[in-house]
Design a protein around this motif. Structure first.
Motif, PDB file in Angstrom:
ATOM      1  N   ARG A   1     -26.019  51.008 -32.978  1.00 45.60           N
ATOM      2  CA  ARG A   1     -26.197  52.437 -33.253  1.00 45.60           C
ATOM      3  C   ARG A   1     -25.437  52.720 -34.542  1.00 45.60           C
ATOM      4  NH1 ARG A   1     -27.827  55.067 -28.514  1.00 45.60           N
ATOM      5  NH2 ARG A   1     -27.013  57.019 -29.268  1.00 45.60           N
TER       6      ARG A   1
ATOM      7  N   GLN B   1     -23.548  48.294 -30.176  1.00 46.43           N
ATOM      8  CA  GLN B   1     -24.813  48.643 -29.528  1.00 46.43           C
ATOM      9  C   GLN B   1     -25.916  48.910 -30.544  1.00 46.43           C
ATOM     10  OE1 GLN B   1     -23.933  51.494 -26.091  1.00 46.43           O
ATOM     11  NE2 GLN B   1     -21.940  51.364 -27.092  1.00 46.43           N
TER      12      GLN B   1
ATOM     13  N   LEU C   1     -24.461  56.896 -36.738  1.00 52.24           N
ATOM     14  CA  LEU C   1     -23.206  57.601 -36.519  1.00 52.24           C
ATOM     15  C   LEU C   1     -22.075  56.913 -37.262  1.00 52.24           C
ATOM     16  CD1 LEU C   1     -22.097  60.017 -34.901  1.00 52.24           C
ATOM     17  CD2 LEU C   1     -21.473  58.409 -33.094  1.00 52.24           C
ATOM     18  N   THR C   2     -22.039  55.591 -37.219  1.00 53.82           N
ATOM     19  CA  THR C   2     -21.019  54.827 -37.926  1.00 53.82           C
ATOM     20  C   THR C   2     -21.103  55.069 -39.430  1.00 53.82           C
ATOM     21  OG1 THR C   2     -21.186  53.125 -36.233  1.00 53.82           O
ATOM     22  CG2 THR C   2     -20.083  52.520 -38.271  1.00 53.82           C
TER      23      THR C   2
ATOM     24  N   LEU D   1     -16.530  54.247 -33.044  1.00 54.67           N
ATOM     25  CA  LEU D   1     -17.516  53.809 -34.023  1.00 54.67           C
ATOM     26  C   LEU D   1     -17.817  52.328 -33.877  1.00 54.67           C
ATOM     27  CD1 LEU D   1     -16.381  55.776 -37.218  1.00 54.67           C
ATOM     28  CD2 LEU D   1     -18.277  56.286 -35.685  1.00 54.67           C
TER      29      LEU D   1
ATOM     30  N   GLU E   1     -24.147  62.721 -24.713  1.00 57.54           N
ATOM     31  CA  GLU E   1     -25.027  61.617 -24.328  1.00 57.54           C
ATOM     32  C   GLU E   1     -24.649  61.026 -22.969  1.00 57.54           C
ATOM     33  OE1 GLU E   1     -25.368  58.650 -27.347  1.00 57.54           O
ATOM     34  OE2 GLU E   1     -26.822  59.851 -28.438  1.00 57.54           O
TER      35      GLU E   1
ATOM     36  N   ALA F   1     -20.184  51.877 -31.061  1.00 56.92           N
ATOM     37  CA  ALA F   1     -21.543  52.245 -31.477  1.00 56.92           C
ATOM     38  C   ALA F   1     -22.192  51.116 -32.265  1.00 56.92           C
ATOM     39  CB  ALA F   1     -21.496  53.532 -32.309  1.00 56.92           C
ATOM     40  N   SER F   2     -21.419  50.451 -33.129  1.00 57.96           N
ATOM     41  CA  SER F   2     -21.963  49.336 -33.909  1.00 57.96           C
ATOM     42  C   SER F   2     -22.360  48.176 -33.010  1.00 57.96           C
ATOM     43  CB  SER F   2     -20.929  48.864 -34.933  1.00 57.96           C
ATOM     44  OG  SER F   2     -20.625  49.893 -35.848  1.00 57.96           O
TER      45      SER F   2
ATOM     46  N   ARG G   1     -21.910  59.385 -22.273  1.00 62.45           N
ATOM     47  CA  ARG G   1     -21.304  58.077 -22.466  1.00 62.45           C
ATOM     48  C   ARG G   1     -19.792  58.186 -22.664  1.00 62.45           C
ATOM     49  NH1 ARG G   1     -22.381  55.562 -26.862  1.00 62.45           N
ATOM     50  NH2 ARG G   1     -23.245  57.266 -28.052  1.00 62.45           N
TER      51      ARG G   1
ATOM     52  N   ARG H   1     -20.338  61.861 -27.702  1.00 61.19           N
ATOM     53  CA  ARG H   1     -20.369  60.925 -26.580  1.00 61.19           C
ATOM     54  C   ARG H   1     -20.543  61.667 -25.255  1.00 61.19           C
ATOM     55  NH1 ARG H   1     -19.171  55.699 -27.582  1.00 61.19           N
ATOM     56  NH2 ARG H   1     -18.660  55.333 -25.392  1.00 61.19           N
TER      57      ARG H   1
END
Length: 517
Positions: A153, A151, A156-157, A145, A211, A148-149, A213, A208
């Motif tokens: 994003r 980037q 999701l977080t 998470l 995607e 993701a933050s 990733r 992930r």
């Protein structure tokens, strides 16, 4: 930043509302006696560990380090670093869960010394051991998470924590139908906590991979990783200041029957506004400040810090006055069901009033800490947190002796203000907080609008002749809350703080983010 802030806040709001439903069902199933005290102390242990890692805490070290590596060494080096962090944190949490499980009687005795020599200690140990698998899953979940933050994003977080509450609520629905005794219900809920952590991890890993990733795992304790952990651990502890304060209070309150439960349920109401603002601050503000600092853009730094404080004050202050004025009706509506009695409502509402007095300080701490974290300084917030815990313990012991659970709540509030004032003093001396002219004009007016709203609510509720009960209480309370929000918005407009059109324009003009789930 405002758009991303609202994204994270919306997810947190949804999670907290589900959390209210969860806690209302826990109160109905377990009441506020020894079984509930044991379960809630065990649950607090897992909750604090989860928040040491999640809710923006790990961002304090991981996001600036990842962004620096990506900008200086490239995406490949950043991915390798992320894999080492993911593997190392995962391994460390598995070992920690095993060690804590073996030492659980001692751990619970430290957290709740009042349980020693009573059956409540055994119940708490059993519950906590069943919850421990969650800790092993919390490590990799938090790292994914945080990445993701970094980037930008944020969806999701923001929304993945919903799974935790959904799993617990589903089990409690089944338990209510089965109508087991409180002891069995507590054990079933404790086991569900671990299962909920696994569910969250499974969904994130699948996402992930879908995607493309997936991050290769590697356990490493080289110099780079040791340096990262040396920065991360202080930041994680500092970010969990509100939870550490409530744990300190619960340890002192554990000597009095039901006091732990009263404090827990009162604090759950504090965590709604604190979560909406605090989690968003840790998730959104740290990346924003890090980019501004690396670019040397002083105007961007001032803008980020100013808007963060305005948003924090704009949400925390009306929430504070609203919780103080409506403490009794809110607690009665949410928790006075089943085994939770009217006396429990009165004691919980009294504790809520004093905890609410510390809410602005807790939110202020969440807004100020990113200024240190973005500069990769985690020691100053850590020292402020440790000082606050000492203040809370001393104050809670003294005030709790005379005023019971309400005195302990007042001690927790004093600890929160100690943390906020320490951060203000330290930040001002080290780098100076960059508030622009608009923030200096708006902040006093936001406080005035919130105070006027609180006064209007107090005058309104005094005209309600009898305490609210029955089905009408939900309708009346909802109308009071909607009316309070409307009055607050009106005063914000009259005092020239902002208008609805300006707020919408600010969101529309924000830099677009990749908000794909």
């Amino acid at each position: 930043m405002i758009r991303s802030f609202l994204t994270v806040s919306s997810g947190t709001l949804a999670s907290r509302l589900l959390g209210f439903a969860r806690d209302s069902m826990i109160a109905a199933l377990l009441g506020a006696g020894p079984v509930a005290d044991a379960f809630l102390v065990a649950f607090q242990l897992v909750n604090v560990a989860r928040r040491l890692l999640s809710e923006g805490a790990l961002n304090a070290a991981l996001v600036p380090a990842w962004l620096r590596m990506r900008d200086t060494e490239g995406a490949g080096a950043a991915a390798g670093f992320a894999g080492r962090v993911l593997g190392t944190i995962s391994a460390a949490m598995i070992v920690a869960a095993i060690l804590v499980g073996l030492a659980m009687p001692f751990v619970i005795t430290v957290l709740a010394p009042g349980f020693a020599g009573h059956e409540t200690l055994r119940l708490a140990v059993d519950d906590a051991r069943l919850m421990l698998p969650y800790l092993a899953f919390a490590g990799p979940v938090t790292v994914m998470l945080a990445l993701a933050s970094a980037q930008s994003r944020f969806v999701l977080t923001a929304f993945s924590p919903l799974l935790f509450n959904i799993a617990l609520i589903a089990v409690m629905v089944a338990l209510i139908v089965m109508q087991p005794d409180a002891g069995f219900a507590a054990l079933a809920l404790a086991a569900t906590v671990g299962a909920a952590g696994f569910l969250q991890l499974l969904i994130l890993v699948s996402h992930r991979r879908d995607e493309g990733r997936a991050t290769p795992l590697r356990v490493s304790f080289d110099g780079e990783m040791r340096g990262f952990l040396a920065r991360a651990l202080p930041g994680m502890i500092a970010s969990a200041a509100p939870q550490l304060l409530i744990v300190a209070g619960a340890a002192i309150a554990s000597a009095a029957p039901s006091a732990v439960s009263w404090l827990y349920f009162a604090n759950r109401l504090i965590e709604l506004p604190l979560g909406m603002v605090g989690v968003a601050m840790g998730t959104v503000l740290i990346p924003e400040l890090t980019r501004a600092l690396r670019g040397g853009d002083r105007s961007a730094i001032a803008h980020a810090e100013s808007r963060a404080l305005e948003l924090a004050a704009g949400l925390a202050l009306p929430a504070t006055f609203g919780l103080i004025v409506l403490s009794g009706p809110i607690v009665r509506l949410l928790f006075e069901h089943g085994a939770f009695t009217a006396d429990d409502t009165a004691s919980t509402a009294q504790a809520l009033v004093f905890l609410a007095l510390g809410l602005p300080a807790q939110v202020l701490g969440k807004a100020l800490s990113p200024a240190f974290f973005a500069r990769e300084d985690t020691i100053a917030p850590l020292l402020a947190t440790l000082k606050a815990v000492v203040v809370a313990i001393v104050s809670s012991v003294l005030l709790g002796h005379f005023f019971g659970a309400a005195g302990v709540a007042a001690g927790i509030a004093l600890g929160a203000w100690s943390n906020a004032l320490s951060l203000i003093r330290e930040g001002a001396s080290r780098f100076g907080f960059s508030l622009d002219r608009a923030a200096r004009r708006r902040l006093p007016r936001i406080a005035a609008a919130a105070l006027l709203m609180g006064g209007a609510l107090w005058l309104t509720i005094t005209f309600i002749a009898h305490p609210m009960h029955g089905p009408a209480q939900a309708v009346i309370l909802l109308l009071l809350i909607i009316g309070g929000i409307a009055i607050y918005a009106l005063f914000l407009g009259l005092l020239a703080v902002t208008s609805w059109r300006e707020a919408v324009d600010a969101i529309r003009q924000g830099e677009p983010r990749d908000l794909r789930a």
